[in-house]
Every structure is written in structure tokens, then in C-alpha cells.
Design an enzyme around this catalytic site. Structure first.
Site, PDB file in Angstrom:
ATOM      1  N   ASN A   1       0.844  -1.206   0.000  1.00 33.68           N
ATOM      2  CA  ASN A   1       0.000   0.000   0.000  1.00 33.68           C
ATOM      3  C   ASN A   1       0.876   1.251   0.000  1.00 33.68           C
ATOM      4  O   ASN A   1       2.104   1.175   0.136  1.00 33.68           O
ATOM      5  CB  ASN A   1      -0.913   0.000   1.237  1.00 33.68           C
ATOM      6  CG  ASN A   1      -2.204   0.755   1.003  1.00 33.68           C
ATOM      7  OD1 ASN A   1      -2.325   1.566   0.082  1.00 33.68           O
ATOM      8  ND2 ASN A   1      -3.201   0.478   1.845  1.00 33.68           N
ATOM      9  N   PHE A   2       0.250   2.400  -0.193  1.00 34.07           N
ATOM     10  CA  PHE A   2       0.905   3.706  -0.081  1.00 34.07           C
ATOM     11  C   PHE A   2       2.076   3.899  -1.033  1.00 34.07           C
ATOM     12  O   PHE A   2       3.016   4.611  -0.710  1.00 34.07           O
ATOM     13  CB  PHE A   2       1.345   3.951   1.378  1.00 34.07           C
ATOM     14  CG  PHE A   2       0.223   3.822   2.379  1.00 34.07           C
ATOM     15  CD1 PHE A   2       0.245   2.818   3.336  1.00 34.07           C
ATOM     16  CD2 PHE A   2      -0.879   4.677   2.336  1.00 34.07           C
ATOM     17  CE1 PHE A   2      -0.802   2.680   4.253  1.00 34.07           C
ATOM     18  CE2 PHE A   2      -1.923   4.541   3.245  1.00 34.07           C
ATOM     19  CZ  PHE A   2      -1.887   3.545   4.202  1.00 34.07           C
ATOM     20  N   LEU A   3       1.990   3.294  -2.225  1.00 32.74           N
ATOM     21  CA  LEU A   3       3.017   3.571  -3.252  1.00 32.74           C
ATOM     22  C   LEU A   3       2.817   5.010  -3.705  1.00 32.74           C
ATOM     23  O   LEU A   3       1.739   5.363  -4.200  1.00 32.74           O
ATOM     24  CB  LEU A   3       2.875   2.615  -4.427  1.00 32.74           C
ATOM     25  CG  LEU A   3       3.712   2.962  -5.678  1.00 32.74           C
ATOM     26  CD1 LEU A   3       5.196   3.074  -5.352  1.00 32.74           C
ATOM     27  CD2 LEU A   3       3.469   1.907  -6.764  1.00 32.74           C
TER      28      LEU A   3
ATOM     29  N   THR B   1      -4.350  -3.075  -4.174  1.00 35.55           N
ATOM     30  CA  THR B   1      -5.449  -2.515  -4.974  1.00 35.55           C
ATOM     31  C   THR B   1      -4.911  -1.339  -5.777  1.00 35.55           C
ATOM     32  O   THR B   1      -3.872  -0.766  -5.445  1.00 35.55           O
ATOM     33  CB  THR B   1      -6.606  -2.003  -4.086  1.00 35.55           C
ATOM     34  OG1 THR B   1      -6.096  -0.968  -3.256  1.00 35.55           O
ATOM     35  CG2 THR B   1      -7.228  -3.115  -3.265  1.00 35.55           C
TER      36      THR B   1
ATOM     37  N   LEU C   1      -6.801  -0.563   3.175  1.00 35.94           N
ATOM     38  CA  LEU C   1      -6.934   0.826   3.620  1.00 35.94           C
ATOM     39  C   LEU C   1      -6.528   1.779   2.502  1.00 35.94           C
ATOM     40  O   LEU C   1      -5.691   1.435   1.674  1.00 35.94           O
ATOM     41  CB  LEU C   1      -6.048   1.053   4.844  1.00 35.94           C
ATOM     42  CG  LEU C   1      -6.373   0.118   6.018  1.00 35.94           C
ATOM     43  CD1 LEU C   1      -5.349   0.325   7.116  1.00 35.94           C
ATOM     44  CD2 LEU C   1      -7.783   0.372   6.516  1.00 35.94           C
TER      45      LEU C   1
HETATM   46  C1  LIG Z   1     -12.876  11.794  -2.224  1.00 36.90           C
HETATM   47  O1  LIG Z   1     -11.471  11.939  -2.294  1.00 36.90           O
HETATM   48  C2  LIG Z   1     -10.806  11.055  -3.114  1.00 36.90           C
HETATM   49  C3  LIG Z   1      -9.409  11.180  -3.104  1.00 36.90           C
HETATM   50  C4  LIG Z   1      -8.675  10.329  -3.927  1.00 36.90           C
HETATM   51  C5  LIG Z   1      -9.289   9.365  -4.742  1.00 36.90           C
HETATM   52  C6  LIG Z   1     -10.671   9.267  -4.734  1.00 36.90           C
HETATM   53  C7  LIG Z   1     -11.363   8.242  -5.594  1.00 36.90           C
HETATM   54  C8  LIG Z   1     -10.884   6.862  -5.198  1.00 36.90           C
HETATM   55  N1  LIG Z   1      -9.884   6.353  -5.776  1.00 36.90           N
HETATM   56  N2  LIG Z   1     -11.584   6.216  -4.179  1.00 36.90           N
HETATM   57  C9  LIG Z   1     -11.224   4.958  -3.770  1.00 36.90           C
HETATM   58  O2  LIG Z   1     -10.246   4.351  -4.176  1.00 36.90           O
HETATM   59  C10 LIG Z   1     -12.144   4.321  -2.776  1.00 36.90           C
HETATM   60  C11 LIG Z   1     -13.517   4.489  -2.868  1.00 36.90           C
HETATM   61  C12 LIG Z   1     -14.330   3.820  -1.946  1.00 36.90           C
HETATM   62  C13 LIG Z   1     -13.764   3.002  -0.974  1.00 36.90           C
HETATM   63  N3  LIG Z   1     -12.405   2.858  -0.882  1.00 36.90           N
HETATM   64  C14 LIG Z   1     -11.620   3.507  -1.755  1.00 36.90           C
HETATM   65  O3  LIG Z   1     -10.255   3.367  -1.674  1.00 36.90           O
HETATM   66  C15 LIG Z   1      -9.736   2.972  -0.401  1.00 36.90           C
HETATM   67  C16 LIG Z   1      -9.165   1.569  -0.554  1.00 36.90           C
HETATM   68  C17 LIG Z   1      -7.928   1.585  -1.440  1.00 36.90           C
HETATM   69  N4  LIG Z   1      -6.934   2.556  -0.964  1.00 36.90           N
HETATM   70  C18 LIG Z   1      -7.483   3.918  -0.918  1.00 36.90           C
HETATM   71  C19 LIG Z   1      -8.683   3.988   0.001  1.00 36.90           C
HETATM   72  C20 LIG Z   1     -11.444  10.096  -3.914  1.00 36.90           C
END
Ligand SMILES: COc1cccc(CC(=N)NC(=O)c2cccnc2OC2CCNCC2)c1
Length: 389
Positions: A137-139, A173, A389
Site C-alpha cells: 500500500n501507499f506507493l 489494490t 486501507l
Molecule cells: C474523495 O477523495 C478522493 C481522493 C482520492 C481518490 C478518490 C477516488 C478513489 N480512488 N476512491 C477509492 O479508491 C475508494 C472508494 C471507496 C472506498 N475505498 C476507496 O479506496 C480505499 C481503498 C484503497 N486505498 C485507498 C482507500 C477520492
């Protein structure tokens, strides 16, 4: 070529998709530890590896700032994840963690932290096999150093350090499609503070909807409705572990949590993770559980707001209370705690409550990947019991 790097890695390749002769399980056998590369991979000469000691306030702050300014943004570059220092410490200092898997890259001259990647150990069950894995994670590569091909060497370095601990599989992910997803999930959002979400451009006013009609649509009760609904406490760890293990057993891929894991990952931790359960007032049996983690996002370029307070659905189990009622209580608590939005993926049984509880589909997908582990067919999101996460 699109995936020059990934086509050299032991991951499901496009050419293998659908080839049912290939067995499920590890793609490559473990290497004898003596044959694992002992020294770090070469970085471009101006940069050096560093191990990030998250116990150090100074280093933790450097990691926090690197991610705050350079980590994942939404597709329209309006928001950027803003993981807190408390959250990062919780996410990385897990039972059995390896400090050497918290990897940074510094510029040799300035000593500035310019890139980061992490692994944590996890036991993940795939069908009937529990596999020791690294969760990657966190790349993050500083915006000014993009397309210097740093990411592939950072992925190879974390892989090398994971191999040195005799672990040969990983889970991760990404919002992008790489060879090849084990599952592709849709994300959903439930407005809690619709006025702010519309003001910052996260949501748009529905057609033929006024702001006051929208506020009324998303209004929630001031208090939870389920009898026996309360915060999880340390004394609940054994019962919640039993409940969770039974529930996660139905999914093809899921964490193999023991009490130690449940104590770390699911005990409430202020501004990091919240967890609630339903204790039957008659029998005192713990019948249901819900949890969400706190991941704010910076709002890029808005005069009146700087932060979007977002809750992310984590692990939820309903054996007596209807799942929709349990999750509605989670929404009510999240609103009480002043979250602006509650996010969820369509994994596990989440699809059953998303529409009923007025979640709207997000504009993106989250792809799940396994490293060096083939599964015959990609999973439906409802077969996935793993939340990263
Ligand atoms: C609303 O602020 C954001 C800031 C950056 C990216 C995104 C869109 C997005 N990429 N959302 C997700 O990946 C995401 C949407 C719903 C639930 N979990 C999620 O990602 C989690 C799990 C993977 N690591 C990031 C957090 C939204």
C-alpha cells in the site's frame, strides 16, 4: 508497450486469462533464501533507499506530508487522500510488522523524502488455503519525479524485502487496470452533508432537485435505532472475532483474522477506526457488528473548505439485525461524528444496502490484485471479503 514492467512479473497475464488448465495457486515456487538478492536494487544515482521508522515523529511527519501532497487524487483532480499520522501509524505498525517493509527514497543531497511504498504481513485465505501475504500500500512518488520509472524499482525492492522474510504472495489494490484484476469493485458514496458535498463539487444537485429538497432527502435520525447498539470494547474481542471469522468464511478471498488481529484492526481508535456492535439486551449475545475507517481528503482549490471528512465502510456482519438497518445506524453515527460522506465498495454483501440507503455510484472502480497467486476466474465483488486501507 502498456505494461512493460508487469509483463515481467508473476501475476496473471492477459494471455493466460480463461486458460482453465493453469492450476489455482502460486505462479512461481519460493526461491531458496540464499538465492534472494541480498542487496537493494539500484536507484538512479541521485537517490538513496531509506527505511521509514514510523515510531519517529519526524519520519512519520515526512511520510504524512509526502502523501498529503503527492498521493492518490480522484479522476478530476479535485480531491487527494489525506491520511492522518495516527492513521498511518495504525495502518503500518500492525501485529508482526517488519520495519524494513516501510520503504522510502530520499534525494541524496537534500535528504528530502521523495517516494514511499509499504508492506504489512497478513494471513489471507483464498478458497480453502490460508496464505501468508504482504499487503502492499501507499506507493507514492513525488509529483516532480513521475515517469522516471521509479515505481517499478520500488515494487521490486519491496518484493525483495518481502521475499527475505520468506513470504511469496502479496495483495494490493489500484484504481488503474493492471495484469490482471482478481476482482473489480465499484465504489459508492452516501451523502451525509449534501450542502458541503455540492459546494465543493463532490456531488451535483440532482435534476429537478432544490438544495433544501436534497438536504431533506439525506436527513438521518439524531440517534441509532437498533436495541443494544453500542461501541465495541476490549472485552468484546473474542465474540467479535468469532462473529467475523464465521461471516468471512463465505467469501473466496478474505483475511484470516485472529483475536490479536481483531484487537488491532477493529477496536475503536479515535479519528482512525470506529466499530460498533449489537449486544442482545436479553441474551447479551453479540449478534451484529459494523465498522468504518476515517480517511479525509484534501479539497484542492476551494476557497471555503480545505478538507472532506470521509468514512470508509470496513467490516460489517449482520446475523440478527437486517444489514440495511445496521448500516443505517452506522450512517447515523458517522453523521453524529460530523463526517461529510460515507464511502463503500460493492464487496461482500454491501450491494444489499447501497441502493436502499441512498448511496450513489462513484465515478471510478477499485481493482484488487494478487501477486504470485493465480485464481482460475476473476471474482464477483460479492465473493470478495477483503477491505484494504
Ligand atoms: C474523495 O477523495 C478522493 C481522493 C482520492 C481518490 C478518490 C477516488 C478513489 N480512488 N476512491 C477509492 O479508491 C475508494 C472508494 C471507496 C472506498 N475505498 C476507496 O479506496 C480505499 C481503498 C484503497 N486505498 C485507498 C482507500 C477520492
Amino acid at each position: 508497450k502498456k505494461h512493460k514492467f508487469w509483463e515481467t512479473q508473476p501475476v496473471g497475464q492477459y494471455k493466460d486469462v480463461g486458460d482453465t488448465n493453469l492450476p489455482e495457486g502460486p505462479i512461481e515456487p519460493p526461491t531458496p533464501l540464499s538465492e534472494v538478492k541480498q542487496e537493494p536494487y539500484n536507484l538512479p544515482s541521485a537517490y538513496e533507499w531509506t527505511t521509514c521508522d514510523m515510531d519517529s515523529e519526524e519520519t512519520c511527519n515526512e511520510v504524512y506530508l509526502l502523501l498529503k501532497n503527492n498521493y492518490v487524487e480522484d479522476d478530476e483532480n479535485m480531491f487527494r487522500f489525506n491520511y492522518s499520522k495516527e492513521f498511518l501509524t495504525w495502518a503500518l505498525r500492525v501485529p508482526g510488522y517488519y520495519k524494513s517493509w516501510h520503504i522510502g527514497v530520499r534525494a541524496k543531497g537534500s535528504k528530502k523524502l521523495v517516494a514511499f511504498i509499504t508492506g504489512i504481513p497478513a494471513r489471507i485465505r483464498v478458497n480453502d488455503k490460508v496464505v501468508k501475504m504482504a499487503e502492499i500500500n501507499f506507493l507514492c512518488v513525488h509529483k516532480k519525479l513521475r515517469s522516471k520509472r521509479l515505481a517499478p524499482v520500488m515494487i521490486k525492492e519491496v518484493t525483495r524485502r518481502v521475499h527475505l522474510e520468506d513470504i511469496w504472495q502479496a495483495a494490493y489494490t489500484a484504481g488503474v487496470v493492471l495484469p490482471t484484476p482478481v476482482a473489480t469493485c465499484q465504489y459508492w458514496h452516501r451523502s451525509l452533508n449534501p450542502k458541503k458535498l455540492i459546494d465543493v463539487g463532490f456531488s451535483r444537485l440532482g435534476a429537478r432537485m432544490t438544495m433544501s429538497r436534497t438536504i431533506k432527502l439525506y436527513k438521518l435520525p439524531d440517534s441509532t435505532v437498533t436495541n443494544g447498539f453500542r461501541k465495541m470494547e476490549l472485552r468484546d474481542v473474542p465474540a467479535v472475532t468469532r462473529l467475523l471469522r464465521n461471516y468471512l468464511g463465505q467469501f473466496v478471498v478474505a483475511p484470516d483474522f485472529d483475536e490479536n488481529d481483531v484487537e488491532h484492526w477493529l477496536l475503536p481508535h479515535e479519528d482512525v477506526v470506529d466499530s460498533y456492535l449489537v449486544e442482545s439486551p436479553e441474551t447479551h449475545e453479540i449478534t451484529d457488528f459494523c465498522s468504518f475507517y476515517t480517511l479525509p481528503s484534501s479539497i484542492l482549490g476551494n476557497q471555503s473548505y480545505s478538507t472532506l471528512k470521509a468514512a470508509y465502510s470496513y467490516y460489517n456482519v449482520a446475523t440478527k439485525t437486517p444489514l440495511s438497518q445496521l448500516m443505517n445506524d452506522a450512517l447515523i453515527v458517522a453523521k453524529q461524528k460530523d463526517f461529510d460522506v460515507f464511502n463503500a465498495l460493492d464487496v461482500m454483501q454491501n450491494e444489499g444496502f447501497l441502493k436502499e440507503l441512498k448511496f450513489g455510484p462513484g465515478d471510478g472502480q477499485l481493482h484488487y490484485y494478487l501477486y504470485n497467486y493465480r485464481i482460475r476466474n476473476a471474482l464477483r465483488p460479492s465473493e470478495l471479503g477483503l477491505v484494504l486501507l
